[in-house]
Write an enzyme that holds these catalytic residues in place. Structure first.
Site, PDB file in Angstrom:
ATOM      1  N   HIS A 112       0.835  -1.202   0.000  1.00  0.00           N
ATOM      2  CA  HIS A 112       0.000   0.000   0.000  1.00  0.00           C
ATOM      3  C   HIS A 112       0.879   1.265   0.000  1.00  0.00           C
ATOM      4  O   HIS A 112       0.706   2.162  -0.818  1.00  0.00           O
ATOM      5  CB  HIS A 112      -0.898  -0.049   1.244  1.00  0.00           C
ATOM      6  CG  HIS A 112      -1.685   1.196   1.506  1.00  0.00           C
ATOM      7  ND1 HIS A 112      -3.039   1.277   1.284  1.00  0.00           N
ATOM      8  CD2 HIS A 112      -1.312   2.405   1.973  1.00  0.00           C
ATOM      9  CE1 HIS A 112      -3.458   2.482   1.597  1.00  0.00           C
ATOM     10  NE2 HIS A 112      -2.435   3.188   2.018  1.00  0.00           N
ATOM     11  N   GLU A 113       1.848   1.276   0.916  1.00  0.00           N
ATOM     12  CA  GLU A 113       2.732   2.450   1.009  1.00  0.00           C
ATOM     13  C   GLU A 113       3.598   2.598  -0.241  1.00  0.00           C
ATOM     14  O   GLU A 113       3.896   3.710  -0.662  1.00  0.00           O
ATOM     15  CB  GLU A 113       3.613   2.360   2.263  1.00  0.00           C
ATOM     16  CG  GLU A 113       2.862   2.458   3.583  1.00  0.00           C
ATOM     17  CD  GLU A 113       2.025   3.735   3.716  1.00  0.00           C
ATOM     18  OE1 GLU A 113       2.445   4.782   3.214  1.00  0.00           O
ATOM     19  OE2 GLU A 113       0.939   3.652   4.309  1.00  0.00           O
ATOM     20  N   HIS A 119       1.834   4.618  -2.761  1.00  0.00           N
ATOM     21  CA  HIS A 119       2.025   6.068  -2.563  1.00  0.00           C
ATOM     22  C   HIS A 119       3.418   6.494  -3.033  1.00  0.00           C
ATOM     23  O   HIS A 119       3.576   7.466  -3.767  1.00  0.00           O
ATOM     24  CB  HIS A 119       1.942   6.424  -1.076  1.00  0.00           C
ATOM     25  CG  HIS A 119       0.590   6.271  -0.467  1.00  0.00           C
ATOM     26  ND1 HIS A 119      -0.529   6.881  -0.979  1.00  0.00           N
ATOM     27  CD2 HIS A 119       0.173   5.589   0.629  1.00  0.00           C
ATOM     28  CE1 HIS A 119      -1.572   6.577  -0.216  1.00  0.00           C
ATOM     29  NE2 HIS A 119      -1.175   5.786   0.762  1.00  0.00           N
ATOM     30  N   ASP A 157      -5.515   8.536   4.012  1.00  0.00           N
ATOM     31  CA  ASP A 157      -5.521   8.836   2.573  1.00  0.00           C
ATOM     32  C   ASP A 157      -6.803   9.536   2.139  1.00  0.00           C
ATOM     33  O   ASP A 157      -6.778  10.452   1.320  1.00  0.00           O
ATOM     34  CB  ASP A 157      -5.382   7.540   1.776  1.00  0.00           C
ATOM     35  CG  ASP A 157      -4.075   6.852   2.092  1.00  0.00           C
ATOM     36  OD1 ASP A 157      -3.102   7.558   2.427  1.00  0.00           O
ATOM     37  OD2 ASP A 157      -4.019   5.612   2.029  1.00  0.00           O
TER      38      ASP A 157
HETATM   39 ZN   LIG Z   1      -2.139   5.170   2.474  1.00  0.00          ZN
END
Ligand SMILES: [Zn+2]
Length: 384
Positions: free
Chosen positions: A77-78, A81, A173
């Protein structure tokens, strides 16, 4: 989960352990992770042991497997980003994995609401894709088997991470996406950040209320509530920090060194401290800074007020002012024309209590860091 690009010193951080690099991005694990590892291993292990009729040990091993899935999901997930940010030219300092989320530290803010939105949604998008993949594999595999169990874990952990992070409040987020929207509408990034920060506080309170109710109704084990309370507390704190940072940033345009600089009242080198203080008081400049000038009248040192106050009054006539002064060569200087943001960057690069404010070759005054802090956070009591 979180974005944070304002430079912070490492000492502000909770302890994080470096674990390696992925795509050149340093990855850290926060110490709070250990608590999550223990809690989830026990809770989930106990649950799965009863479901699949496993031994205690196997149950806990499967529970631990879920933690590994959860951590892996947060990392991917990170990375969503981080790699998106990098694509838009924003440098990534590192990824820290934390309770139910993590944060990607970037070296600057997104240049536009559009980039802010894309970077914020990239993480949940990765989680959603992995979650759907997990759901598909779970359905394809036979029920009540270990493989099916692990596929379910992949689905559950990613859907959990995606859902939690899409909640519309900073530092989540969803909050960042909300900020991008308010930013695009108002053209004021700091205002948008503050609004999204207040939504973050509301989300934290809402989470506590909802899960307390669920636990009270018997839908959740009390240990689960403890975990949720920890997450909500982290969220509340993150939202508060975000609001505070945005408020400070909104005041940057008020920074005017010509107004903030306190004048310097100079006495010749060798003047006794008592005499220097008397002359300073006579000059009616109680709020000014006492300086020491050489024979040509050039400012060479600044009196350290704390050191001067530490000298007993009866000793002050016998102590030269120079002994409680610091040479100006060691004091960082700021040009009077610097803008607010530039002043903040310079102060962060060279932390100190005093700065010479200069106009060309001349020293026109001294900036006391406490005065700057007072301007940026008028409600906060200063300790120095
Ligand atoms: Zn996030």
């Amino acid at each position: 989960m979180e974005e944070n690009s304002r430079p912070r010193r490492t000492s502000d951080r909770r302890p994080a352990i470096a674990v390696g690099r992925v795509f050149g991005v340093p990855v850290y694990v926060n110490a709070s992770m250990l608590l999550l590892v223990a809690l989830v291993t026990i809770m989930y292990g106990e649950f799965v042991r009863q479901q699949l009729e496993l031994s205690q040990l196997t149950g806990y091993l499967v529970g631990f497997g879920f933690v590994v899935f959860l951590l892996g999901s947060v990392l991917l997930h990170e990375l969503g980003h981080a790699l998106t940010a990098r694509r838009y030219g924003i440098g990534v300092r590192g990824i820290t994995l934390e309770l139910l989320g993590g944060y990607t530290e970037m070296d600057r803010d997104a240049p536009s609401p559009r980039v802010d939105l894309l970077v914020s949604l990239a993480g949940p998008a990765v989680s959603l894709v992995l979650g759907l993949l997990g759901v598909a594999v779970t359905l394809a595999l036979p029920d009540r088997t270990l493989l099916n169990e692990f596929a379910f874990q992949l689905a559950a952990s990613n859907v959990l991470v995606a859902l939690f992070n899409i909640l519309p409040g900073l530092p989540l987020d969803g909050g960042r996406a909300l900020r991008a929207g308010v930013w695009a509408l108002t053209k004021d990034r700091n205002l948008a950040t503050e609004v999204a920060g207040w939504f973050g506080r509301a989300v934290a309170i809402g989470t506590v209320v909802l899960f307390s109710l669920l636990t009270w109704l018997g839908g959740l084990p009390p240990l689960g509530l403890v975990l949720i309370l920890l997450v909500a507390f982290t969220l509340w704190q993150g939202a508060g920090q975000t609001i505070r940072a945005a408020r400070i940033s909104r005041r940057f345009p008020l920074i005017d060194l010509a107004r903030l600089a306190r004048p310097v009242f100079s006495v010749p080198t060798g003047t006794p401290l008592a005499e220097a203080q008397r002359r300073g008081a006579d000059a009616g400049q109680g709020a000014s800074t006492l300086g020491v000038a050489d024979s040509s009248g050039r400012l060479v040192a600044l009196v350290d007020r704390t050191a001067a106050e530490a000298v007993p009054v009866e000793r002050r006539p016998w102590v030269a002012v120079d002994s409680v002064a610091r040479g100006v060569d060691g004091v960082p200087s700021l040009a009077v024309g610097l803008g607010g943001e530039q002043v903040i960057n310079a102060v962060q690069a060279h932390p100190g209590a005093q700065y010479l404010v200069t106009s060309g070759e001349d020293v026109i005054g001294v900036l006391h860091i406490a005065d700057l802090a007072q301007l940026l956070e008028p409600k906060r009591k200063m300790t120095q």
